[in-house]
Design a protein around this motif. Structure first.
Motif, PDB file in Angstrom:
ATOM      1  N   HIS A  97       0.886  -1.034  -0.122  1.00 26.04           N
ATOM      2  CA  HIS A  97       0.068   0.180   0.005  1.00 26.04           C
ATOM      3  C   HIS A  97       0.988   1.358   0.036  1.00 26.04           C
ATOM      4  CE1 HIS A  97       0.886  -0.642   4.208  1.00 26.04           C
ATOM      5  NE2 HIS A  97       0.172   0.479   4.652  1.00 26.04           N
ATOM      6  N   HIS A  99       1.014   3.976   2.138  1.00 22.96           N
ATOM      7  CA  HIS A  99       1.456   4.735   3.456  1.00 22.96           C
ATOM      8  C   HIS A  99       2.907   5.079   3.290  1.00 22.96           C
ATOM      9  CE1 HIS A  99      -2.285   3.666   6.042  1.00 22.96           C
ATOM     10  NE2 HIS A  99      -2.555   4.374   5.024  1.00 22.96           N
ATOM     11  N   HIS A 102       6.071   2.607   3.843  1.00 24.89           N
ATOM     12  CA  HIS A 102       6.200   1.530   3.140  1.00 24.89           C
ATOM     13  C   HIS A 102       6.664   1.901   1.581  1.00 24.89           C
ATOM     14  CE1 HIS A 102       3.963  -1.522   5.717  1.00 24.89           C
ATOM     15  NE2 HIS A 102       3.592  -0.352   6.037  1.00 24.89           N
ATOM     16  N   HIS A 174      -7.244  -2.434   6.038  1.00 26.39           N
ATOM     17  CA  HIS A 174      -6.342  -1.387   6.430  1.00 26.39           C
ATOM     18  C   HIS A 174      -6.283  -0.368   5.656  1.00 26.39           C
ATOM     19  CE1 HIS A 174      -2.594   0.419   8.285  1.00 26.39           C
ATOM     20  NE2 HIS A 174      -2.151   0.527   6.919  1.00 26.39           N
TER      21      HIS A 174
HETATM   22 ZN    ZN Z   1      -0.323   1.291   6.539  1.00 27.71          ZN
END
Ligand code: ZN
Length: 260
Positions: A97, A99, A102, A174
């Motif tokens: 993902h 964010h 990451h 999430h």
């Molecule tokens: Zn995350």
């Protein structure tokens, strides 16, 4: 059949993070942890692939570097060098993902293409206000880290076989477009779950009830994703658990570059 070894690389820490933030509605007695941000190095005879890129260099993410990291300006680069991997040689990076913890290190891979779910990319462009800081979106004077590699992104529209031995599964909850990475190994499939499963505690062994991440966007989607994961019968690797580093590689003991 193509099988991979999986090497976790620590790219920094979410320092002094409340444990309860990872464990929805669990009372953790005020406990905190330094939660590692992990990039995963996947190697087979034919391919070298990265899953997630951590928060980035010290210049980009100084808050993720601790006293014990003195002398390192880029922990991802350092970890790759220890494993004998040149970032410019990486052709494919899969992002669970977008964010910032990451994708912040993504710019290190100058020749790679980046695999992400379309739903995740759309979400990152204009998230709900509460999620904008974690995507780095709409933060005055700052550029979101995923912008650095937007010109090389490939979007998926759900589950997809990426390479022989690597399959992505769309697992929202999430975030709207989170994906897990299912990796064939000599010891069966492993799932790199991203922040859907941040700690081993979120996915208890022996059939315990799974626990969502406290940071989530859709609990019903989360529950569906948990059911899909249970059906895989894969070993799960969590995104932020220090215990991941109890093994230098997965399946344990298979990578001669880090287990001489
Ligand atoms: Zn995350």
């Amino acid at each position: 059949m193509s099988t991979f070894t999986i090497v976790p690389i620590r790219c920094g820490d979410i320092v002094n993070h409340a444990r309860s933030c990872f464990l929805y509605r669990k009372d953790c007695g005020g406990a905190h942890l330094n939660a590692p941000c992990i990039a995963w190095l996947l190697r087979s005879d034919a391919h070298t692939v990265i899953v997630d890129a951590g928060p980035g260099s010290r210049a980009r993410a100084p808050q993720c570097y601790t006293e014990s990291d003195a002398g390192h300006d880029d922990l991802l680069q350092y970890g790759l060098a220890r494993a004998g991997v040149e970032p410019d040689a990486i052709e494919l990076v899969i992002l669970t993902h977008l964010h910032h913890d990451h994708v912040g290190g993504a710019r290190l891979f100058r020749n790679a293409r980046f695999h992400v779910q379309e739903a995740e990319l759309k979400e990152a462009v204009w998230p709900v206000p509460f999620q904008r800081p974690i995507y780095g979106t709409n933060q005055r004077g700052k550029t979101p880290p995923w912008i650095d590699v937007l010109d090389r992104m490939m979007v998926a529209h759900g589950d997809e076989n990426v390479l022989p031995g690597i399959r992505v599964l769309k697992l929202p909850g999430h975030t709207a477009g989170s994906q897990g990475v299912l990796v064939d190994t000599d010891d069966g499939p492993y799932l790199i779950a991203g922040d859907l499963i941040p700690l081993y505690e979120n996915w208890p062994a022996h059939g315990g009830e799974p626990v969502p991440n406290g940071n989530h966007t859709d609990l019903r989607a989360y529950d569906d994703s948990f059911r899909r994961i249970a059906a895989l019968r894969a070993k799960v690797l969590p995104a932020h658990d220090p215990r991941v580093f109890e093994c230098a590689s997965y399946p344990p003991g298979q990578d001669p570059a880090v287990n001489p």
